[in-house]
Write an enzyme that holds these catalytic residues in place. Structure first.
Site, PDB file in Angstrom:
ATOM      1  CE  LYS B  79      -3.964   1.936   2.564  1.00  0.00           C
ATOM      2  NZ  LYS B  79      -4.815   1.793   3.771  1.00  0.00           N
ATOM      3  CB  SER B 154      -8.173   3.502   2.760  1.00  0.00           C
ATOM      4  OG  SER B 154      -7.308   2.886   3.695  1.00  0.00           O
ATOM      5  CB  SER B 178      -8.413   0.694   5.654  1.00  0.00           C
ATOM      6  OG  SER B 178      -9.117   1.903   5.698  1.00  0.00           O
TER       7      SER B 178
END
Ligand SMILES: [Zn+2]
Lengths: 495, 521
Positions: B79, B154, B178
């Site tokens: 990420k 997210s 997330s």
């Protein structure tokens, strides 16, 4: 010409101080960067103190220990549980946009530090509200050159551990505030907590001041509190406070404005102009939105840890003054002069005093010769050319009666100038002890040559014998004036 | 052997035995990225050369008989909220466009030390703020199961890249769901470990007291494999836990007999999609078959989870994001040029060179107190997207003098009650099961006009973070329309072995996690 009697001021000046002190740690409060002063800009930085994304603080235990030492020396209570809070504000020298500080649970509170009354009468306790630990910001350097208005930022200082010390409004005059700051500095330097160097920014002072004015109706009116900033020396603190007190009294007489009626004002000290000036209102009111820093865990402190710090603390100046006076039978005043010079000078003094087995004599030599020389020439006691053993050697010769104190001073100066040993200098100046026979012969000669003085002495004017001493010194510079005087008196009376 | 069809566990074994080279494996995934990511947008940055060079070095070492790490040759997508020393780290924000951190996050460093191959940085909601990945400054991620739908957020890029077999595993971060929510919406397995189990050092902070890094993969077994490498105490993160790291992969085999799984009646409130509900009920039935007992438990304060979360997280974020001021790194607003990226240019403020706002372009120059304030306002105004600004404003407001007690302090009190709920529930059960999200993946754009509706996508996940415990989500069925349905298990602090074992057992008894989106064949 008549002397004016000193009128007491028609008000009491009430002063509280807020002192920021940089701790003498090797590394910063939340990262491993060096805290050394004077390195090229931005060379002592890392992701943590630069506030780079993803970086995290880790508390420096040594800094916390040093701060505890300061708080204990200031007689504060150490909290068993303390935490870190973020103080949020924007400024270019604050890379994270917040400062890690302590808000509602400082690590220590409720202390005091005594200050000697500037008039010398008695010591007064000045209360300490709290001592907390926080990180320093970086430095902004504003380029004032015409046409360019660049500001540059040096983050070497960002993250340096700072102790904030907040006093109660217990100080009652600008002189007292200065004296208290001197005592605080001495204490922190003694403990090795900080070098308290104001020029390098390792000690910074802000002051809160207002006046208590007795009114004709018996009420005490309090003027609005003003915070003074930008004071760069203890002398400017004293001057700024004196100026501000006078200014507030004038304003009081003109406006009768009292505390609480108008908001707290911040004024900056303009040292060259010798005045305080109001700072822009915008800079005063801030909402720092304090909240607990989620990147750091709370700190718990055990009684054993407090005891350890206390045990390793060493004698603070106030204790040392008393100990020195008792140990060496010197006056409180002498002990204060010596202690106020710092720990190294006290060590030097005690070395000399031990060697000559006389604290009073050692103290006289320290104050009149060593300190005077240091004051005239500058320099530190630990690099002073005459080491304790040499000074003790010299004092010992005076004690034995080899020569008098004034001759000793000449030797002191010569040793200092030439760098030679005391024995060498004594020999080269032809200083040799004058034998008893030699002294008797010399005195007989003097008596024979000075019938008038002899008559005066016999007539009861003993002080007339002083006239013989100068002549004796001319005949033999090594004679001891005291011995000459005594011998001459004995001979005249014995006649 | 098609590397994309292998599990992470199989890839690591094949590389170790010499049946597959790290280069071939990495190449296979890079090729899939090149072929598929144009329509999915899961990656913000792919460094093909660096990945292949790393893989080649691993192969060389293996051939020379030198030791190789436990994840040798395993491609991993990371990420973009985690710092990578050799790659841009943007948090999907214009504010950090071009920023290259000088250091690796602890997790990235551990992955590299284990000889994993970092293939790229994945797309996300800007600064991890969002539940749909539509808040990325670099365009939304498309759900591989239906490109018109959101992958969740997210960590949407991490979830989508695993779902589309563009990487066998990915690293995500979970502040309020997330990892788990996008894993659920994309049909993969995602673990949010206990707070502090994985170091946060090098994770660009959103809400420091809630953020936690975790693995995302196609199975619980693969999550266990990766967690073994990334978990552990880090002296550089004061909040990281000192507890020993168990051998998660070796603890998977124990049967579930005697395991008590809690079922929370509140989870079945209005708004829960009937197909999701059916999938969740079936999952409970599977666990019952496996020997677990299902017990109803109450989490009475769970209903305050979302409001509590939307105070705590924005408050911390408002402070964490204050550093993006245009003075030090990232973007700085300049006259008439919009934002300018200035990566790694040292530190220098230029207040005197202040920008001139142009007429009709929003703020007027005379509205700024100083050129410095103008630089701050312009840089932040142009660098941050609307959701980030919204949360900074929420947090700033809630921390302000006069509001702190009513909002932030009260939220902390409720947070303690929520944590207490969990402690009490975990005296009665070992794990708590339920839905991950109330609905399957929603359409891109469906909720973007309604921030409050978007905030409710975290309904079932935020309390885990507020309590600081762990949770795992994995597929438990599909809707008639072919969208994955996610199941969530939550466990007490450091119960990762139980979470992984239960999810792994479920995956031995079902095949939902083996299904692949047709579009990505
Ligand atoms: Zn540093």
């Amino acid at each position: 010409m008549t002397t004016q009697p000193v009128m007491p001021e028609p008000y009491v000046t009430v002063i509280g101080l807020e002192v920021h002190v940089q701790l003498q740690t090797q590394t910063k409060l939340f990262c491993g960067c060096s805290t050394r002063f004077g390195a090229p800009p931005n060379t002592q930085v890392c992701p943590v103190c630069l506030g780079l994304p993803g970086s995290l603080p880790v508390m420096n235990r040594a800094a916390f220990g040093l701060a505890m030492k300061a708080a204990l020396a200031l007689n504060c209570r150490i909290a068993a549980f303390t935490k870190w809070d973020r103080k949020n504000y924007f400024y270019p020298d604050l890379p994270k946009g917040y400062q890690i500080s302590q808000y509602d649970l400082p690590f220590s509170a409720d202390g005091w530090l005594e200050v000697a009354d500037p008039k010398g009468a008695f010591a007064r306790k000045v209360g300490i509200v709290r001592v907390h630990l926080e990180e320093d910001a970086g430095k902004s350097m504003h380029d004032e050159a015409v046409g360019t208005a660049d500001s540059r930022i040096d983050l070497n200082r960002a993250g340096t551990p700072l102790c904030e010390i907040v006093t109660q409004p217990d100080l009652r005059s600008p002189q007292e505030a200065r004296a208290w700051l001197n005592e605080l500095k001495l204490l922190l330097v003694y403990l090795g907590v900080s070098d308290c160097n104001m020029q390098e920014g390792s000690l910074r002072v802000d002051a809160n001041v207002n006046l208590h004015v007795p009114c004709p109706d018996g009420r005490i009116a309090k003027t609005p509190i003003v915070e003074i900033k930008n004071m760069n020396s203890f002398r400017s603190v004293e001057r700024a406070l004196a100026y501000e007190a006078a200014r507030q009294y004038d304003e009081w007489q003109a406006t009768k404005a009292e505390l609480g009626k108008i908001p707290k004002q911040t004024r900056g000290w303009d040292d060259p102009a010798g005045v305080t000036r109001a700072q822009r209102h915008k800079e005063e009111s801030s909402d720092y939105r304090y909240f607990p820093d989620p990147d750091l865990v709370p700190v718990t402190v055990s009684d054993a840890q407090v005891a350890d710090v206390r045990a390793a603390m060493g004698e603070p100046p106030a204790v040392l003054r008393q100990a020195l006076a008792e140990r060496w039978r010197i006056t409180a005043y002498d002990a204060e002069v010596l202690v106020n010079q710092g720990r190294e000078l006290v060590a030097y003094y005690e070395d000399v005093a031990t060697r000559v087995a006389d604290g009073k004599v050692a103290s006289n030599w320290l104050q009149q010769d060593v300190l005077r020389t240091l004051n005239e020439r500058g320099g530190m006691i630990d690099t002073f050319a005459i080491r304790p053993e040499a000074l003790a050697d010299l004092i010992g010769r005076v004690q034995k009666g080899d020569f008098d104190t004034s001759r000793g001073r000449e030797i002191f100066a010569e040793v200092l100038a030439s760098g030679r040993s005391v024995a060498d200098v004594v020999a080269s100046l032809g200083i040799a002890a004058v034998g008893d026979d030699e002294l008797v012969a010399l005195c007989r000669e003097l008596i024979a040559e000075n019938p008038k003085i002899v008559a005066d002495v016999q007539g009861g004017k003993e002080q007339a014998a002083a006239g013989l001493i100068g002549q004796a010194k001319k005949k033999n510079p090594n004679v001891n004036p005291g011995k000459v005087r005594q011998m001459c008196l004995d001979l005249i009376r014995g006649r | 052997m098609q590397p994309a069809e292998l599990s992470a566990t199989e890839i690591v074994a094949a590389v170790r035995q010499g049946d597959l080279t790290a280069v071939r494996c990495t190449e296979a995934f890079l090729d899939r990225i090149a072929r598929l990511d144009g329509s999915i947008n899961a990656f913000l940055h792919v460094d093909r050369e660096a990945a292949l060079a790393t893989a080649a070095r691993i192969d060389e070492r293996r051939r020379a008989g030198k030791p190789i790490g436990p994840l040798a040759g395993l491609p991993v997508a990371v990420k973009d909220a985690l710092c990578t020393a050799d790659q841009p780290t943007t948090c999907a924000s214009k504010m950090l466009a071009g920023f290259r951190p000088p250091y690796d996050a602890d997790t990235v460093a551990r992955l590299r030390a284990a000889d994993a191959v970092i293939v790229g940085k994945t797309n996300m909601d800007e600064f991890a703020m969002g539940g749909s990945n539509e808040n990325s400054a670099f365009g939304p991620v498309h759900n591989p199961w239906d490109l018109a739908r959101a992958p969740g957020g997210s960590s949407g890029g991490s979830a989508a890249c695993v779902a589309a077999d563009m990487a066998p595993v990915a690293i995500g971060s979970d502040t309020g769901g997330s990892i788990r929510q996008p894993a659920g919406l994309c049909g993969i397995t995602g673990l949010k470990p206990t707070y502090g189990r994985v170091s946060r050092r090098g994770l660009v902070a959103f809400a420091s007291s809630l953020d936690q890094i975790g693995p995302m993969a196609r199975s619980a077994a693969d999550c266990a494999l990766v967690l073994e490498t990334i978990a552990g105490h880090d002296p550089g993160d004061s909040t990281s836990l000192a507890a020993d790291v168990p051998h998660y992969t070796e603890l998977l085999d124990q049967p579930l007999a005697g395991l008590r799984i809690g079922r929370v009646p509140e989870h079945y409130a209005a708004g829960l999609d009937p197909e999701v509900r059916a999938g969740v009920d079936e999952a409970f039935a599977v666990f019952r078959t496996a020997g677990a007992t299902i017990v109803d438990v109450e989490l009475p304060h769970a209903k305050y989870g979302v409001p509590t979360y939307y105070l705590v997280a924005p408050c911390e974020a408002s402070s964490n994001l204050a550093r993006y001021d245009g003075a030090h790194y990232g973007v700085r607003a300049e006259p008439g040029k919009g934002v300018r990226a200035e990566p790694g240019k040292g530190v220098r403020a230029e207040p005197g060179k202040g920008v001139r706002a142009e007429p009709g372009k929003g703020v007027r120059a005379d509205e700024f107190a100083s050129p410095l304030v103008e630089m701050y306002c312009r840089s932040r105004g142009e660098g941050f997207g609307p959701e980030v600004k919204r949360r900074i404003m929420l947090g700033t407001y809630a921390l302000s003098a006069g509001y702190y007690d009513a909002y932030y302090a009260k939220a902390l009190k409720v947070r303690r009650l929520i944590r207490q709920d969990y402690l009490e529930a975990f005296e009665r059960v070992d794990l708590i099961g339920g839905p991950v999200s109330a609905t399957p993946a929603f359409r891109l754009g469906e909720k973007t006009g309604d921030p409050l509706a978007m905030y409710l996508v975290d309904l079932y996940t935020v309390a885990t973070n507020l309590a600081g415990v762990g949770g795992i989500s994995f597929p438990c069925g599909f809707t008639k329309g072919g969208l994955p349905i996610g199941f969530q298990l939550q466990g007490p602090a450091l119960a990762e072995p139980t979470l992984l074992r239960a999810a792994d057992r479920f995956q031995r008894l079902t095949d939902w996690h083996t299904r692949r989106p047709k579009a990505c064949a």
